[in-house]
Design an enzyme around this catalytic site. Sequence first.
Site, PDB file in Angstrom:
ATOM      1  N   SER A  34      14.955  -0.573  -6.338  1.00 52.32           N
ATOM      2  CA  SER A  34      15.141  -0.619  -7.785  1.00 52.32           C
ATOM      3  C   SER A  34      13.904  -0.067  -8.484  1.00 52.32           C
ATOM      4  O   SER A  34      12.826   0.009  -7.902  1.00 52.32           O
ATOM      5  CB  SER A  34      15.383  -2.069  -8.229  1.00 52.32           C
ATOM      6  OG  SER A  34      16.466  -2.633  -7.523  1.00 52.32           O
ATOM      7  N   GLY A 116       8.714  -6.802  -8.306  1.00 50.71           N
ATOM      8  CA  GLY A 116       9.414  -7.725  -9.185  1.00 50.71           C
ATOM      9  C   GLY A 116       9.189  -7.466 -10.653  1.00 50.71           C
ATOM     10  O   GLY A 116       9.642  -8.240 -11.494  1.00 50.71           O
ATOM     11  N   GLU A 124      15.639  -7.356  -3.384  1.00 52.43           N
ATOM     12  CA  GLU A 124      14.821  -6.349  -2.701  1.00 52.43           C
ATOM     13  C   GLU A 124      14.262  -6.895  -1.392  1.00 52.43           C
ATOM     14  O   GLU A 124      14.235  -6.189  -0.379  1.00 52.43           O
ATOM     15  CB  GLU A 124      13.682  -5.904  -3.621  1.00 52.43           C
ATOM     16  CG  GLU A 124      14.135  -5.053  -4.785  1.00 52.43           C
ATOM     17  CD  GLU A 124      13.047  -4.785  -5.795  1.00 52.43           C
ATOM     18  OE1 GLU A 124      13.182  -3.825  -6.576  1.00 52.43           O
ATOM     19  OE2 GLU A 124      12.047  -5.538  -5.827  1.00 52.43           O
TER      20      GLU A 124
END
Length: 285
Positions: A34, A116, A124
């Site tokens: 991400s 994060g 993740e």
Amino acid sequence: MSASSLVEQAKCSAAIAAVDKNVLPSVRVLGIGSGSTVVYAVQRLVELKDQNKLNPDLVCVATSFQSKQLISDAGLRGVDLDDLPALDSEQRCFKSIDVTIDGADEVDSELNAIKGGGAAHLREKLVANASKKLVLIADYRKDSQTLGDKWDCGIPVEILPLAWRTIKRQIESLCPKSNISSTSTVAIPVSADSAADAFAFQSPRAELRQAVRKAGPVVTDNGNFILDVAVGKIHDPRRVEHLIKMIPGVIEVGLFSGIAKEAWFGNEDGSILCRTPRSEMKKHE
């Protein structure tokens, strides 16, 4: 070229180089991380797909709503983690994903990482832990010797909303020399020099992450809250990770200790740096 353009070019260069080296036709299952740098990795995957350079049976595992959308929009086939075969018969461990490519907020000399910033580190880490190889991609701002040198937004910690104040207080009760949490009597793994400080601050400072363009806190894809935990420089990432993780109500900590095998950084001058853990390099000297 503006500073922002340099950063975007660095992200793109790192992503392309990492994909070209690691996503070979032999890769059957690919984890998609991400963040903003991963967008460039997916764009490169589309180019390779159009050139028939990907495995025709390639499937991709998302780590967030964002990456699930990226996979879908790119015309790649997405699967859930639990849909994959569970056991590697040779290694006797759960490593169903050939390689995962993901971003990072900061990476140290051993490739320990803070992740994060986008509040996706739980998924993740699930995907990274199920991968034979985790490859990190980032721009030059994320490359450091010690975690906390450059990233000053704290360690993202996903927590249960129903007790967020209690969890916050318990995290802030930790001290640099802790080997166990003050809220538990269970021992945790520590480094050889267990007397050394695990982090720089005298005590952590935790803040509930607030949403942008929404009243109230950030809510993760999993329906949880995020505490950003500032501890200063992190001298022992694994120990800090365990200390925080032991506190009841903590779901996942945005420290990835000893997981990544490679990290690719795009530099301001257009060059690309690929790093492996410093300890691994010393073994081969």
